[in-house]
Motif scaffolding. Structure first.
Motif, PDB file in Angstrom:
ATOM      1  N   GLN A   1       1.118   2.024   5.550  1.00  0.00           N
ATOM      2  CA  GLN A   1       0.849   1.789   4.130  1.00  0.00           C
ATOM      3  C   GLN A   1       1.135   3.057   3.327  1.00  0.00           C
ATOM      4  OE1 GLN A   1      -3.377   0.814   4.979  1.00  0.00           O
ATOM      5  NE2 GLN A   1      -3.004  -1.001   3.740  1.00  0.00           N
TER       6      GLN A   1
ATOM      7  N   GLN B   1       9.537   1.524   6.262  1.00  0.00           N
ATOM      8  CA  GLN B   1       8.567   1.638   7.357  1.00  0.00           C
ATOM      9  C   GLN B   1       8.980   2.738   8.343  1.00  0.00           C
ATOM     10  OE1 GLN B   1       5.489  -0.062   8.253  1.00  0.00           O
ATOM     11  NE2 GLN B   1       5.593  -0.387   6.046  1.00  0.00           N
TER      12      GLN B   1
ATOM     13  N   ARG C   1       6.342  -2.770   2.241  1.00  0.00           N
ATOM     14  CA  ARG C   1       5.653  -3.676   3.162  1.00  0.00           C
ATOM     15  C   ARG C   1       6.512  -4.924   3.340  1.00  0.00           C
ATOM     16  NH1 ARG C   1       0.016  -3.574   3.738  1.00  0.00           N
ATOM     17  NH2 ARG C   1       0.380  -5.466   4.942  1.00  0.00           N
TER      18      ARG C   1
ATOM     19  N   ILE D   1       3.454  -1.536  -2.564  1.00  0.00           N
ATOM     20  CA  ILE D   1       4.043  -2.422  -1.557  1.00  0.00           C
ATOM     21  C   ILE D   1       5.533  -2.658  -1.742  1.00  0.00           C
ATOM     22  CG2 ILE D   1       1.847  -3.566  -1.032  1.00  0.00           C
ATOM     23  CD1 ILE D   1       2.971  -5.997  -2.677  1.00  0.00           C
TER      24      ILE D   1
END
Length: 395
Positions: free
Chosen positions: A141, A161, A328, A389
């Motif tokens: 996150q 990520q 995300r 996100i």
């Protein structure tokens, strides 16, 4: 011991980040990125990168960590500078800091660090990293920094990520005054140093001078468009679909010179951006003039009086599929899905309530309140609570 390479920039934030990591038992190495050679466009005759690399070296010495400089100016020119010129030429307003993080610090620099055997790369950004487990998989996150006044998560809105997996943000739990206090206690040379204001890593550069290197000056007219102009009163309210409504709310007004009056001259529409107030050189208006649009093809700048001018305000924006990015990926919207979020269209802006609408060609971000000066080429970032996100380029 895990090895961390810290991007030491010669500022107080990265200095304290390096110190904290050392305290936490990591093997820390300081690396300074040199991203610019051309001293002809810095504001003063001081050479900022030289001072910065010197400060970074003194900090490393004081903390007792190895230090070296890496020259990334070629990649910086290719990925950031050329992109900026290209965007300005198209009449868009790029955000080099967001790009610099995605393309340089967390890509080129990160690859070098990993080749040097690093487990992680750390920077002095005011943000935090969280880890959650979902379907047996670790998900990272990107969380806002604890210091509301300094939260820099927006600048990292394009990270993936893979990049987050290898990143550490040691000062995200601290406020700026706390960071300065630590640096003062350690007697670091950077303790009182002002935050850098220049382009990411180039130093103190005047943007118009910088742009003038490649985008040649070209005289054009400044047109003032009145708030009372009919184009603002012609408001549509009935639509056949939600998408049609969103398209209408995010539309670009097609300005023509005869919609207003010529109030001055400028040296090139590509030097100006929506919402800009300074540098127009036009006086004598009741309220200050703001740029409401630029036409780089016809070389015209359209302006309006006051920051409530309807030409500045919009409720929705569009991001094309090619420029849509999810930090995300597990929360990515599918066609026709919507999501209520908090969003911002610039770094310092407080978070605004908005709804994401996924359509075939991309995504609409519809705000609850009117937003001022949505400039094409800038980034919009969306959050759930304090977690960023996803993001995209305003098109």
């Amino acid at each position: 011991m895990k090895r961390v390479i810290v991007g030491l920039s010669g500022g107080v934030d990265s200095s304290v980040a390096a110190y904290l990591l050392k305290q936490q038992g990591y093997e820390v190495i300081g690396l300074f990125m040199k991203n610019w050679h051309d001293d002809s466009v810095t504001i003063s005759n001081e050479c900022p990168w030289l001072d910065d690399s010197n400060d970074a070296m003194l900090v490393a010495e004081k903390l007792g960590i190895p230090f070296q400089t890496v020259d990334l100016s070629e990649q910086y020119k290719e990925r950031i500078v050329d992109y900026m010129f290209n965007e300005y030429e198209r009449g868009r307003t790029p955000n080099p800091d967001v790009l610099c993080n995605r393309e340089i610090k967390f890509d080129v620099f990160m690859k070098i660090a990993l080749e040097l055997g690093a487990d992680y790369v750390a920077t002095g950004h005011y943000c935090r990293k969280g880890t959650i487990k979902k379907d047996g998989k670790e998900i990272y996150q990107l969380l806002a920094g604890v210091d509301d006044n300094k939260d820099q998560s927006y600048f990292l809105c394009q990270l993936s990520q893979e990049q987050l997996a290898k990143s550490l943000f040691p000062i995200g739990e601290l406020t700026k005054p706390e960071v300065r206090d630590i640096a003062t206690e350690l007697d670091l040379i950077t303790a009182e140093k002002k935050d850098s204001q220049g382009l990411c890593f180039i130093g103190k550069v005047k943007l118009p001078d910088f742009l003038q290197q490649q985008l040649k000056p070209k005289e054009g007219v400044i047109v003032e468009v009145s708030k009372e102009q009919d184009i603002y009163n012609d408001i549509q309210t009935d639509f056949n679909s939600e998408e049609e409504k969103l398209e209408y709310l995010s539309r670009k007004i097609d300005y023509k010179v005869d919609l207003g009056k010529v109030v001055g001259k400028h040296q090139g529409a590509h030097y100006f951006t929506k919402g800009q107030r300074k540098g127009l050189g036009v006086g004598g208006t009741v309220e200050p003039l703001f740029v409401i649009d630029t036409d780089v093809k016809e070389n015209v700048i359209y302006t309006g009086q006051g920051k409530e001018h309807p030409g500045l305000l919009k409720k929705a924006l569009f991001v094309s599929n090619e420029e849509l990015h999810w930090v995300r990926e597990d929360l990515k919207l599918e066609l026709d899905e919507t999501l209520e979020v908090l969003a911002r269209i610039r770094y310092r802006q407080s978070l605004q309530k908005a709804t994401l609408h996924k359509v075939d060609s991309g995504m609409y971000v519809e705000f609850e309140e009117f937003q001022s000066a949505m400039a094409e080429g800038q980034f919009v970032a969306w959050y759930i609570n304090d977690e960023l996100i996803g993001s995209g380029v305003i098109s």
